[in-house]
Design a protein around this motif. Sequence first.
Motif, PDB file in Angstrom:
ATOM      1  N   SER A 274      37.375  27.523  18.132  1.00 55.93           N
ATOM      2  CA  SER A 274      37.111  28.899  17.715  1.00 55.93           C
ATOM      3  C   SER A 274      36.449  29.674  18.842  1.00 55.93           C
ATOM      4  N   ASP A 275      36.638  30.971  18.821  1.00 56.89           N
ATOM      5  CA  ASP A 275      35.982  31.881  19.759  1.00 56.89           C
ATOM      6  C   ASP A 275      36.306  31.597  21.223  1.00 56.89           C
ATOM      7  N   CYS A 276      37.587  31.340  21.492  1.00 59.04           N
ATOM      8  CA  CYS A 276      38.007  31.158  22.883  1.00 59.04           C
ATOM      9  C   CYS A 276      37.789  32.480  23.621  1.00 59.04           C
ATOM     10  N   PRO A 277      37.160  32.441  24.793  1.00 53.71           N
ATOM     11  CA  PRO A 277      36.922  33.687  25.529  1.00 53.71           C
ATOM     12  C   PRO A 277      38.219  34.401  25.908  1.00 53.71           C
ATOM     13  N   SER A 278      38.134  35.710  26.017  1.00 52.74           N
ATOM     14  CA  SER A 278      39.239  36.517  26.526  1.00 52.74           C
ATOM     15  C   SER A 278      39.235  36.424  28.051  1.00 52.74           C
ATOM     16  N   ASP A 279      40.323  36.872  28.668  1.00 54.11           N
ATOM     17  CA  ASP A 279      40.379  36.909  30.125  1.00 54.11           C
ATOM     18  C   ASP A 279      39.214  37.738  30.672  1.00 54.11           C
ATOM     19  N   ILE A 280      38.717  37.330  31.837  1.00 50.82           N
ATOM     20  CA  ILE A 280      37.574  37.984  32.475  1.00 50.82           C
ATOM     21  C   ILE A 280      38.004  38.455  33.858  1.00 50.82           C
ATOM     22  N   THR A 281      37.660  39.698  34.208  1.00 50.61           N
ATOM     23  CA  THR A 281      37.910  40.218  35.550  1.00 50.61           C
ATOM     24  C   THR A 281      36.595  40.728  36.117  1.00 50.61           C
ATOM     25  N   GLU A 282      36.266  40.287  37.331  1.00 48.97           N
ATOM     26  CA  GLU A 282      35.039  40.717  38.022  1.00 48.97           C
ATOM     27  C   GLU A 282      35.405  41.202  39.414  1.00 48.97           C
ATOM     28  N   ASN A 283      34.687  42.189  39.894  1.00 45.08           N
ATOM     29  CA  ASN A 283      34.877  42.690  41.254  1.00 45.08           C
ATOM     30  C   ASN A 283      33.881  42.034  42.197  1.00 45.08           C
ATOM     31  N   SER A 284      34.307  41.835  43.423  1.00 47.68           N
ATOM     32  CA  SER A 284      33.441  41.294  44.464  1.00 47.68           C
ATOM     33  C   SER A 284      33.473  42.244  45.642  1.00 47.68           C
ATOM     34  N   ASP A 285      32.334  42.860  45.951  1.00 47.32           N
ATOM     35  CA  ASP A 285      32.296  43.826  47.041  1.00 47.32           C
ATOM     36  C   ASP A 285      32.402  43.172  48.409  1.00 47.32           C
ATOM     37  N   SER A 286      31.721  42.045  48.599  1.00 43.69           N
ATOM     38  CA  SER A 286      31.747  41.436  49.925  1.00 43.69           C
ATOM     39  C   SER A 286      31.715  39.915  49.879  1.00 43.69           C
ATOM     40  N   LEU A 287      31.409  39.355  48.749  1.00 41.13           N
ATOM     41  CA  LEU A 287      31.301  37.900  48.655  1.00 41.13           C
ATOM     42  C   LEU A 287      32.677  37.270  48.519  1.00 41.13           C
ATOM     43  N   THR A 288      32.789  36.026  48.908  1.00 35.36           N
ATOM     44  CA  THR A 288      34.061  35.338  48.733  1.00 35.36           C
ATOM     45  C   THR A 288      34.114  34.622  47.391  1.00 35.36           C
ATOM     46  N   THR A 289      32.968  34.468  46.739  1.00 32.65           N
ATOM     47  CA  THR A 289      32.925  33.881  45.406  1.00 32.65           C
ATOM     48  C   THR A 289      31.951  34.681  44.541  1.00 32.65           C
ATOM     49  N   VAL A 290      32.132  34.553  43.238  1.00 33.24           N
ATOM     50  CA  VAL A 290      31.258  35.228  42.284  1.00 33.24           C
ATOM     51  C   VAL A 290      30.928  34.250  41.163  1.00 33.24           C
ATOM     52  N   ASN A 291      29.658  34.216  40.763  1.00 31.71           N
ATOM     53  CA  ASN A 291      29.273  33.398  39.617  1.00 31.71           C
ATOM     54  C   ASN A 291      29.629  34.167  38.351  1.00 31.71           C
ATOM     55  N   ILE A 292      30.360  33.516  37.469  1.00 34.92           N
ATOM     56  CA  ILE A 292      30.844  34.145  36.240  1.00 34.92           C
ATOM     57  C   ILE A 292      30.274  33.384  35.045  1.00 34.92           C
ATOM     58  N   THR A 293      29.794  34.128  34.060  1.00 34.92           N
ATOM     59  CA  THR A 293      29.301  33.498  32.836  1.00 34.92           C
ATOM     60  C   THR A 293      30.121  33.954  31.638  1.00 34.92           C
ATOM     61  N   TRP A 294      30.165  33.122  30.614  1.00 38.32           N
ATOM     62  CA  TRP A 294      30.840  33.434  29.359  1.00 38.32           C
ATOM     63  C   TRP A 294      30.242  32.545  28.275  1.00 38.32           C
ATOM     64  N   THR A 295      30.538  32.873  27.054  1.00 40.01           N
ATOM     65  CA  THR A 295      30.109  32.035  25.935  1.00 40.01           C
ATOM     66  C   THR A 295      31.223  31.040  25.645  1.00 40.01           C
ATOM     67  N   PRO A 296      30.929  29.743  25.741  1.00 40.83           N
ATOM     68  CA  PRO A 296      31.974  28.735  25.511  1.00 40.83           C
ATOM     69  C   PRO A 296      32.477  28.765  24.067  1.00 40.83           C
ATOM     70  N   PRO A 297      33.708  28.320  23.856  1.00 40.19           N
ATOM     71  CA  PRO A 297      34.219  28.224  22.489  1.00 40.19           C
ATOM     72  C   PRO A 297      33.500  27.099  21.738  1.00 40.19           C
TER      73      PRO A 297
END
Length: 81
Positions: free
Chosen positions: A2-25
């Motif tokens: 239940s409660d599978c997350p929807s797709d997530i899009t994040e912008n990165s201004d200068s970093l090559t990686t971004v830490n992303i958080t979500w609520t697990p199903p």
Amino acid sequence: ISDCPSDITENSDSLTTVNITWTPPTATDNSQAVTLTSDYSPGDSFPIGTTLVIYTAADASGNSETCSFNITVVGKCKVTF
């Protein structure tokens, strides 16, 4: 599952990686404990591009179910003149 997350899009201004958080199903079973696993966890670092995150729920009888969503990190180039 239940409660599978929807797709997530994040912008990165200068970093090559971004830490992303979500609520697990969550996962339940009508008769047994369920193990929920994934290759990624909330707060992990994701590179520019799209990464598929898959959660798998399994019970002791071998029954399983999956849910998935995409994490997309968009790189933005800064142009100076």
